[in-house]
Write a protein that holds these residues in place. Sequence first.
Motif, PDB file in Angstrom:
ATOM      1  N   GLY A  41       0.651  -0.677  -0.052  1.00 50.97           N
ATOM      2  CA  GLY A  41       0.145   0.270  -0.051  1.00 50.97           C
ATOM      3  C   GLY A  41       0.918   1.170  -0.452  1.00 50.97           C
ATOM      4  N   ASP A  42       1.058   1.102  -1.402  1.00 50.60           N
ATOM      5  CA  ASP A  42       2.577   2.711  -1.210  1.00 50.60           C
ATOM      6  C   ASP A  42       1.733   3.912  -2.068  1.00 50.60           C
ATOM      7  N   VAL A  43       1.488   5.180  -1.638  1.00 51.07           N
ATOM      8  CA  VAL A  43       1.452   5.846  -2.779  1.00 51.07           C
ATOM      9  C   VAL A  43       1.915   5.789  -3.635  1.00 51.07           C
ATOM     10  N   THR A  44       1.560   6.806  -4.836  1.00 53.51           N
ATOM     11  CA  THR A  44       2.118   6.190  -6.330  1.00 53.51           C
ATOM     12  C   THR A  44       1.711   8.415  -6.584  1.00 53.51           C
ATOM     13  N   LEU A  45       1.050   9.129  -6.334  1.00 59.35           N
ATOM     14  CA  LEU A  45       0.991  10.683  -6.884  1.00 59.35           C
ATOM     15  C   LEU A  45       2.332  10.952  -6.049  1.00 59.35           C
ATOM     16  N   PRO A  46       2.632  12.611  -6.439  1.00 59.93           N
ATOM     17  CA  PRO A  46       3.912  13.324  -5.950  1.00 59.93           C
ATOM     18  C   PRO A  46       2.693  14.334  -4.732  1.00 59.93           C
ATOM     19  N   LEU A  47       3.817  14.594  -4.298  1.00 61.21           N
ATOM     20  CA  LEU A  47       3.214  15.380  -2.599  1.00 61.21           C
ATOM     21  C   LEU A  47       2.202  16.342  -3.123  1.00 61.21           C
ATOM     22  N   SER A 235       0.501   8.861   5.690  1.00 64.34           N
ATOM     23  CA  SER A 235       1.520   8.876   5.080  1.00 64.34           C
ATOM     24  C   SER A 235       0.056   8.230   3.303  1.00 64.34           C
ATOM     25  N   LYS A 236      -0.822   7.869   4.044  1.00 64.34           N
ATOM     26  CA  LYS A 236      -1.889   7.867   3.075  1.00 64.34           C
ATOM     27  C   LYS A 236      -2.774   8.756   2.994  1.00 64.34           C
ATOM     28  N   GLY A 239      -0.298  10.541   1.311  1.00 64.49           N
ATOM     29  CA  GLY A 239       0.830  10.628  -0.049  1.00 64.49           C
ATOM     30  C   GLY A 239       2.381  10.914   1.013  1.00 64.49           C
ATOM     31  N   THR A 241       4.540   8.769   3.141  1.00 63.41           N
ATOM     32  CA  THR A 241       5.087   7.381   3.303  1.00 63.41           C
ATOM     33  C   THR A 241       6.696   7.291   2.766  1.00 63.41           C
ATOM     34  N   GLY A 242       7.045   8.251   1.805  1.00 61.53           N
ATOM     35  CA  GLY A 242       8.710   8.588   1.898  1.00 61.53           C
ATOM     36  C   GLY A 242       9.518  10.002   3.032  1.00 61.53           C
ATOM     37  N   VAL A 243       8.117  10.491   3.310  1.00 60.38           N
ATOM     38  CA  VAL A 243       8.326  11.842   3.822  1.00 60.38           C
ATOM     39  C   VAL A 243       8.146  11.470   5.439  1.00 60.38           C
ATOM     40  N   ASP A 376      -1.282   3.682 -11.051  1.00 57.38           N
ATOM     41  CA  ASP A 376      -2.068   5.161 -11.774  1.00 57.38           C
ATOM     42  C   ASP A 376      -3.197   4.373 -12.519  1.00 57.38           C
TER      43      ASP A 376
END
Lengths: 393, 393
Positions: A41-47, A235-236, A239, A241-243, A376
Amino acid sequence: MNINENFLTLQKNYLFSEVQKRKEAYLKKHPDADVISLGIGDVTLPLAPVVIEAMHHGVDEMADKKSFHGYGEEQGYLFLRDAIRKYYEKKNVTLENAEIFISDGAKSDLGNMLDIFSIDNTIIIPDPVYPVYVDINQMAGRKIIFIHGTKENGFLPMPQEDLNGDIVYLCSPNNPTGAAYNRKQLQAWVDWANDHSAIIFYDAAYEAFLTQAYPSSIYEIEGAKQCAIEFCSLSKTAGFTGVRCGYTIVPLALEKDHVLLHDLWLRRQSTKFNGVSYIVQRGAQAVFTPVGQQQIQEAITYYLENTEMITKTLKDLGIWHIGGKISPYIWMACPKGFTSWEFFDYLLDKCQIVGTPGAGFGKQGEGYFRLSAFQDHDKVYEAMLRMIAHLGF
Amino acid sequence: MNINENFLTLQKNYLFSEVQKRKEAYLKKHPDADVISLGIGDVTLPLAPVVIEAMHHGVDEMADKKSFHGYGEEQGYLFLRDAIRKYYEKKNVTLENAEIFISDGAKSDLGNMLDIFSIDNTIIIPDPVYPVYVDINQMAGRKIIFIHGTKENGFLPMPQEDLNGDIVYLCSPNNPTGAAYNRKQLQAWVDWANDHSAIIFYDAAYEAFLTQAYPSSIYEIEGAKQCAIEFCSLSKTAGFTGVRCGYTIVPLALEKDHVLLHDLWLRRQSTKFNGVSYIVQRGAQAVFTPVGQQQIQEAITYYLENTEMITKTLKDLGIWHIGGKISPYIWMACPKGFTSWEFFDYLLDKCQIVGTPGAGFGKQGEGYFRLSAFQDHDKVYEAMLRMIAHLGF
């Protein structure tokens, strides 16, 4: 020196590592395969632009002696805690800033919170469930009781008369099933907890996907401040998850023999944690501005459009499923009598789609499968075409 | 539900909270006082330009779908682990990238690392010491043995014949005393650990302040990979106290009955941690570039110039002290027969200087006082003038 022997009782491979391993093995054999991941469950859209702007500004502040920030409060900056307090006001939940703790994500605090509880406590965990709940308690050698999510109860187990335990994990909307408790059901859990002097660890990581028909915080339920700790994450929601930023609510009303759990947690955090990056907290603050809320809603709507494609396909294929609509996850029965891992391999081999086997979430997950909507549009569309081609009857 | 009763055995106020409280009380009574803090060890110089640039670039990547980063490896990005591996190469220490774990700071990992060890282990802790070592073990109910730092051993306790224990915390250069172990002394500790099947938790948070005469990593010592875990941080090295990034080395050679401690820690981290912010890791990577190393060295030199001012003053005043030169801390004997907290109050009242009472670091710290060099030159200069005026005989 002795190691913590409880670690040796853990399953060797963490679910998503195993998924990753099988995917890589497949790609090694089929280097040209166009594998579509509906797995982790990792997001794909940018911040959101407003978050980017706030973080650039935060970085610039760190470049100048006058605006530089060193150690912050371990509990988090007041500007962010106050923004979260106001966010809860919109849910008609009144919090004090002191009750809000900024974290580097729900996962960390869901584990770390156990530090303030006796290892003799019995833990109640729904099955199927986010595997982390189980592992973190097993690592500490705690006794775990599983309560069963089934087709019959919509994968939303409720407290039975004879249920006894000290801490119960609830996640709504649920990972992996996408099912969400309604007000009446959550009230029953809160009443049970208060009757049994138990604590609810409420994982609200996916609350931003809910419609207003569902409570998005457990504190919307009467009596919850006396029995529940709420964990949430951006995270969800945004977005992140990496921040890496989340928050945990420990109400001042939560106590045991006049000891405030809030005070124990503050002590734990100020001793074992040094707070979240200033830059990240500035980004998080931007999420809660009116523009931020609008921008993150666009991303959530985008992912929910994916769940629509997936649920429509499963419906057309006559495959039983729940979730979606108010959650980024869809929980489907494995077709053709497959076990979860058999279906994983089948889906990867025939459709080049990676999902997550239900069995990885617990025994009751066997025979089920999780699809994630974090992808996507065009890839989900392509994945659905492949599923129709291979799973149609 | 039961709480972790060990929390109730902790001292109520964490040292630096108490320092802050007394400072605030003083400022309330004397709102116009020009209080100079030489207390908490927090940096004052802004981040290096190369770090700022890298973080801006990292933020920009998060704004674009093509370069966006979601979940990273829990262990940290390879680009950063590889940069750290090369940094160790310059110390003639050969590491594998797999042995390097990126953290949000040494404090977190110093506590979290205990998760993989049995709570029956006995912990050896020097006194005086960074209070966190004590609190994190007391929270878990571990047995603690204190070994004494004294004027006689230069506040560098060594293993005696009859010393028995499972985990020993060493910090060099030391917080609070600024004393650093030389090669021979560290070799004695490593030999003792290997002879006793004990583990050294080596806190190298201040290693960047050392000259080449001292080992800056425990792995410069023969046999250390068989018995030591090293914790480091960019907080003091590169002014990252508000950015939050550090690293922990768990050698693959560390084992107990063929169980690799490395594997246990990896399992712990992938279950209870989600890694450090991508943006922060990009900033950290920049620290290890040639330009980054040069820029951070300028800040370290600046702080060491402060230690020169302080040690010169103390020498002129005839006050016993150690530290400085290879450390940002100076450890001084309290003059005039003051206890640590008495001297704290005296220094605040007479000189409007905030320091840290030695007693806050343990019983052996009573009668001593820590001054921190993380401050502006002109403020340190002013503080020294005040000390000369009030402590001169």
